[in-house]
Write an enzyme that holds these catalytic residues in place. Structure first.
Site, PDB file in Angstrom:
ATOM      1  N   HIS A   1      23.310 -43.253 -13.760  1.00  0.00           N
ATOM      2  CA  HIS A   1      22.749 -43.216 -15.109  1.00  0.00           C
ATOM      3  C   HIS A   1      23.548 -44.140 -16.022  1.00  0.00           C
ATOM      4  O   HIS A   1      24.203 -43.720 -16.975  1.00  0.00           O
ATOM      5  CB  HIS A   1      22.635 -41.824 -15.703  1.00  0.00           C
ATOM      6  CG  HIS A   1      21.610 -41.842 -16.814  1.00  0.00           C
ATOM      7  ND1 HIS A   1      20.540 -40.994 -16.886  1.00  0.00           N
ATOM      8  CD2 HIS A   1      21.483 -42.682 -17.877  1.00  0.00           C
ATOM      9  CE1 HIS A   1      19.816 -41.294 -17.964  1.00  0.00           C
ATOM     10  NE2 HIS A   1      20.374 -42.304 -18.580  1.00  0.00           N
TER      11      HIS A   1
ATOM     12  N   GLU B   1      15.314 -42.678 -11.949  1.00  0.00           N
ATOM     13  CA  GLU B   1      15.547 -42.317 -13.362  1.00  0.00           C
ATOM     14  C   GLU B   1      16.674 -43.148 -13.939  1.00  0.00           C
ATOM     15  O   GLU B   1      17.217 -44.043 -13.274  1.00  0.00           O
ATOM     16  CB  GLU B   1      15.909 -40.837 -13.458  1.00  0.00           C
ATOM     17  CG  GLU B   1      17.198 -40.487 -12.738  1.00  0.00           C
ATOM     18  CD  GLU B   1      17.517 -39.010 -12.755  1.00  0.00           C
ATOM     19  OE1 GLU B   1      16.606 -38.178 -12.924  1.00  0.00           O
ATOM     20  OE2 GLU B   1      18.704 -38.671 -12.629  1.00  0.00           O
TER      21      GLU B   1
ATOM     22  N   ARG C   1      30.596 -34.643 -15.155  1.00  0.00           N
ATOM     23  CA  ARG C   1      30.167 -36.036 -15.011  1.00  0.00           C
ATOM     24  C   ARG C   1      30.812 -36.784 -16.178  1.00  0.00           C
ATOM     25  O   ARG C   1      30.452 -36.565 -17.339  1.00  0.00           O
ATOM     26  CB  ARG C   1      28.640 -36.163 -15.070  1.00  0.00           C
ATOM     27  CG  ARG C   1      27.905 -35.629 -13.865  1.00  0.00           C
ATOM     28  CD  ARG C   1      26.395 -35.747 -14.010  1.00  0.00           C
ATOM     29  NE  ARG C   1      25.870 -34.811 -15.007  1.00  0.00           N
ATOM     30  CZ  ARG C   1      24.606 -34.821 -15.418  1.00  0.00           C
ATOM     31  NH1 ARG C   1      23.743 -35.716 -14.949  1.00  0.00           N
ATOM     32  NH2 ARG C   1      24.187 -33.949 -16.319  1.00  0.00           N
TER      33      ARG C   1
ATOM     34  N   ASP D   1      25.380 -39.546 -18.461  1.00  0.00           N
ATOM     35  CA  ASP D   1      24.359 -40.480 -18.959  1.00  0.00           C
ATOM     36  C   ASP D   1      24.883 -41.312 -20.135  1.00  0.00           C
ATOM     37  O   ASP D   1      24.210 -41.449 -21.157  1.00  0.00           O
ATOM     38  CB  ASP D   1      23.098 -39.714 -19.405  1.00  0.00           C
ATOM     39  CG  ASP D   1      22.748 -38.559 -18.490  1.00  0.00           C
ATOM     40  OD1 ASP D   1      22.453 -37.451 -18.998  1.00  0.00           O
ATOM     41  OD2 ASP D   1      22.805 -38.749 -17.276  1.00  0.00           O
TER      42      ASP D   1
HETATM   43  O1  AHR Z   1      21.990 -35.399 -17.478  1.00  0.00           O
HETATM   44  C1  AHR Z   1      20.704 -34.853 -17.679  1.00  0.00           C
HETATM   45  C2  AHR Z   1      19.697 -35.550 -16.809  1.00  0.00           C
HETATM   46  O2  AHR Z   1      20.199 -35.602 -15.470  1.00  0.00           O
HETATM   47  C3  AHR Z   1      19.424 -37.012 -17.156  1.00  0.00           C
HETATM   48  O3  AHR Z   1      18.476 -37.215 -18.180  1.00  0.00           O
HETATM   49  C4  AHR Z   1      18.902 -37.566 -15.839  1.00  0.00           C
HETATM   50  O4  AHR Z   1      19.112 -38.961 -15.719  1.00  0.00           O
HETATM   51  C5  AHR Z   1      19.689 -36.755 -14.801  1.00  0.00           C
HETATM   52  O5  AHR Z   1      18.827 -36.290 -13.818  1.00  0.00           O
END
Ligand code: AHR
Length: 315
Positions: free
Chosen positions: A254, A190, A288, A14
């Site tokens: 993200h 999201e 990630r 993220d």
């Molecule tokens: O990385 C944690 C969460 O994982 C983030 O807030 C969301 O975007 C994803 O699902």
């Protein structure tokens, strides 16, 4: 042009980069431990790789803001540094709410961030991934939140804000997970990010489970429209950024947007993994990695993100 290799920063999901008027780039992200918020600062994108992180806040021991600190973003609003983030009060991954920290010091790397409170969205449900932007002098917030009446774990909402925590209007739902590629593993919309260009506002977002199915979608509207009118927004039918087995990158998403050092070139900042198969819960797989790549615009004025890459040329 310089050759940029991805990952930019390993094990930072993220990722969020703020290019500030003071000439600095600031970086923040979810850390694998989900227990703190750290900032990095550098004069260049590449400089963030080796920049020493400063921990500006740690999770509480219990209660609110004590579990699973997710997806911080640093914004500079009205002369104050703001960090939006999501946190739970238990290890249940679906009891997050959105909070903000604020800092009045000139340097966020050494300043003191105080807990400003919870963003009151009008629904007391799973809420996360808030991002802020300004349009025509008004502040807006876009975030992900669950509505028990809608299938899936999170939809995207927007509201004009009267202060960092308080909507000035009833939030409007911009998008819900409804297309097949939005509902693989988990049905989520999201990780929104706003981008304005060519008289339009684009909101990118991420969908599906945070494994190799994770990918990015795109909403758009006229920049002069009523942004709180869901009917005025359009959604791309297909993902705009997705796994690339040929490039060896999976589950990109993200994202946020920033500019390269030339102040012109648009950059896509995103996370991705270098393998598809994950043992156990992908949320607890730490790999990630934060990545960056440039992107272009087509003749209709839409962004063309391409595919996640290991190497790219940046100005
Ligand atoms: O990385 C944690 C969460 O994982 C983030 O807030 C969301 O975007 C994803 O699902």
């Amino acid at each position: 042009m310089t050759r940029h290799k991805n990952p930019l920063i390993e094990q930072r999901a993220d990722p969020f980069i703020l290019r500030h008027e003071n000439g600095n780039y600031y970086f923040t992200a979810s850390v694998p431990e989900y227990d703190r918020i750290e900032l990095r600062c550098a004069k260049t994108i590449g400089g963030l790789r080796e920049a020493a992180p400063a921990v500006v806040w740690r999770k509480r021991r219990s209660g609110e803001m004590s579990c699973l600190i997710w997806a911080p973003e640093l914004h500079y609003v009205g002369g104050r540094w703001l960090i939006y983030f999501a946190a739970g009060h238990t290890m249940d991954v679906l009891d997050h709410r959105i909070y903000a920290l604020c800092c009045d010091d000139p340097d966020p790397m050494s300043g003191t961030f105080a807990e400003a409170g919870r963003v009151e969205t009008g629904m007391d449900t799973f809420a996360l991934d808030a991002t802020a932007f300004e349009r025509e002098g008004s502040q807006y917030l876009v975030w992900a939140q669950q509505d028990p009446a809608i299938a899936g774990h999170s939809n995207l909402y927007i509201a004009k804000m009267k202060d960092p925590l308080t909507p000035a209007e009833r939030p409007a739902m911009l998008s819900r997970p409804e297309l097949p590629w939005e509902c693989r593993g988990f049905a989520v919309n999201e990780g929104p990010a706003a981008l304005m260009k060519n008289g339009r506002i684009f909101v990118s977002y991420s969908a599906s489970a945070v494994d190799h199915n994770y990918c990015m979608g795109l909403l758009w509207n006229d920049l002069s429209a009523d942004l709180s009118d869901p009917a005025a927004w359009k959604k791309a039918e297909r993902p705009v950024f997705a796994s690339s087995p040929e490039n060896g990158w999976y589950g990109p998403g993200h994202n946020c947007f920033t500019k390269a050092e030339d102040g012109e070139t648009d950059l896509l900042v995103y996370h991705a993994r270098q393998y598809a198969n994950i043992d156990g819960d992908p949320l607890y797989d730490p790999n990630r990695h934060a990545c960056v790549k440039g992107f272009a615009w087509d003749e209709s004025g839409f962004p063309v993100f391409g595919a996640p890459v290991s190497e790219t040329l940046l100005p």
